[in-house]
Design an enzyme around this catalytic site. Sequence first.
Site, short mmCIF file in Angstrom:
data_model
loop_
_atom_site.label_atom_id
_atom_site.label_comp_id
_atom_site.label_asym_id
_atom_site.label_seq_id
_atom_site.Cartn_x
_atom_site.Cartn_y
_atom_site.Cartn_z
N SER A 135 49.22 -0.68 55.87
CA SER A 135 49.06 -1.79 56.82
C SER A 135 50.14 -2.82 56.50
CB SER A 135 47.67 -2.41 56.66
OG SER A 135 47.54 -3.56 57.46
N LYS A 161 50.47 1.05 60.21
CA LYS A 161 49.82 0.06 61.08
C LYS A 161 50.57 -1.24 60.93
CE LYS A 161 45.56 -2.50 60.09
NZ LYS A 161 44.13 -2.34 59.81
N LYS A 163 50.53 -5.47 62.07
CA LYS A 163 49.74 -6.56 62.63
C LYS A 163 50.50 -7.15 63.81
CE LYS A 163 46.40 -6.64 59.52
NZ LYS A 163 44.98 -6.45 59.88
N ASP A 188 47.20 -3.69 64.91
CA ASP A 188 45.92 -4.37 64.67
C ASP A 188 46.09 -5.84 65.04
OD1 ASP A 188 43.49 -5.31 63.79
OD2 ASP A 188 43.75 -4.73 61.68
N GLU A 213 43.83 -1.75 67.36
CA GLU A 213 42.63 -2.14 66.62
C GLU A 213 42.21 -3.57 66.97
OE1 GLU A 213 43.24 -1.56 62.44
OE2 GLU A 213 41.32 -2.45 61.87
N ASP A 238 37.02 -2.77 64.56
CA ASP A 238 36.90 -3.12 63.15
C ASP A 238 35.84 -4.23 63.05
OD1 ASP A 238 37.22 -4.26 60.60
OD2 ASP A 238 39.39 -4.45 60.69
N LYS A 262 34.81 0.01 57.04
CA LYS A 262 35.00 -0.71 55.77
C LYS A 262 33.61 -0.83 55.17
CE LYS A 262 38.92 -3.54 57.31
NZ LYS A 262 39.32 -4.84 57.86
N GLY A 290 40.92 -1.35 54.90
CA GLY A 290 41.14 -1.96 53.59
C GLY A 290 41.05 -3.46 53.70
O1 OSB Z 1 41.90 -6.05 59.77
O2 OSB Z 1 42.20 -4.35 58.59
C1 OSB Z 1 42.18 -5.57 58.69
C2 OSB Z 1 43.39 -7.16 55.44
C3 OSB Z 1 42.53 -8.23 55.35
C4 OSB Z 1 41.62 -8.46 56.34
C5 OSB Z 1 41.55 -7.58 57.43
C6 OSB Z 1 42.40 -6.49 57.52
C7 OSB Z 1 43.35 -6.30 56.51
C8 OSB Z 1 44.35 -5.23 56.54
C9 OSB Z 1 44.93 -4.81 55.22
O3 OSB Z 1 44.77 -4.72 57.54
C10 OSB Z 1 44.51 -3.46 54.77
C11 OSB Z 1 44.91 -3.24 53.34
O4 OSB Z 1 46.07 -2.96 53.09
O5 OSB Z 1 44.04 -3.35 52.45
MG MG Z 2 41.50 -4.54 61.19
#
Ligand code: OSB
Ligand code: MG
Length: 370
Positions: A135, A161, A163, A188, A213, A238, A262, A290
């Site tokens: 991510s 992925k 953001k 995401d 996402e 999510d 998660k 994650g």
């Molecule tokens: O939306 O998946 C998410 C990190 C913190 C809060 C929300 C998210 C995330 C990530 C990071 O996308 C995932 C990771 O590398 O642990």
């Molecule tokens: Mg997410």
Amino acid sequence: MRLDRIEVRRLRLALRSPFETSFARTTTKQFLLVSVSADGVTGHAECVADVDPFYLPETNATVLHVLRDFLAPLAFALEIEHPRDVMPAFARVRGHEMAKAALEMAVWELWARRAGQPLWRVLGGRGGFIESGVSVGLQPDEATLVEAVTREVAAGYRRVKIKIKPGRDLALVEALRARFPELPLMVDANSAYTLADAERLQALDRFWLMMIEQPLGWDDIVDHATLQKRLATPICLDESIHGADDARRALELGACQIVNIKVGRVGGFASAIALHDVCRARSVPVWCGGMLESGIGRLANVHLQTLPGFTLPGDTSASERYFEEDLVDPPVVVSPQGTIAVPEQPGIGHEVVWPRVERASDLHESWRRP
Ligand code: OSB
Ligand code: MG
């Protein structure tokens, strides 16, 4: 089995580089570590709450309060025949999934250690390896993003992925697709859009993304169903999925085609497994999300995603992407083929390095069974 002691530590670990999403920019990971003891064995789990309620409503402070005043007393009163018993015992407490998960996951970890088994075995998974995805946080511009993704692809990650948020979306995806036409790629939004942005989101369809996402509200499934009808790209939820029933309702409404699981967001392993089963029964793919976890939470995620419904690479990547020095030894490593070996040792399967944990802690509470 009855729990004798529950401990909570609060830890701070500097991130090697800031992680930016549509809702926050994180430079230090701050989290609670929960340990439970019974019959001389101790199990551990990392809580996914943060200092602020910007991803979901819980915070480290609410988790500590709910654990101390409500969940710990319920857990001490429980005769645990199996870790599955923990979740139903918490049913009277509404919400607070992250707090529930931390305590419940620690009981599963204790259970696995007591049995001398790796966590995956008690969860019903398998050994071997998992496929790792990555991510990538919001980057200042397209060139920096392409550079960051190039590094991750070279490291072997099987899926990327990124953001996005309004105004930092189409140009980023377009630049990446120009450089990596066939990369398994997804975005995401962490709830940064509304239905009024539907046309902008439709414009993403031409980039052949695996999924988008959580584009809309953190607690919404109705607008997501409306949006999904207008998009060719599958929606993955999510934030708005807190358990198996939420997933069932979202799928019945057509709000998504893929679900991010998660463990911390859904209240623990039993709930994660139930959610996995609901999706699997409908042939809906799931993957493991994650929360920038230290190795303790990261390894829990590795074990969970050995269940058969996890057919897509998740967000579990190498410790070294996040931390100078992880709390577990060895750290979590990703092979050049983009895989992570599933541990065979008891519990999470890597040693917790306690001097590092103590150095990172600024608070420690310990409660005994009355
Ligand atoms: O939306 O998946 C998410 C990190 C913190 C809060 C929300 C998210 C995330 C990530 C990071 O996308 C995932 C990771 O590398 O642990
Ligand atoms: Mg997410």
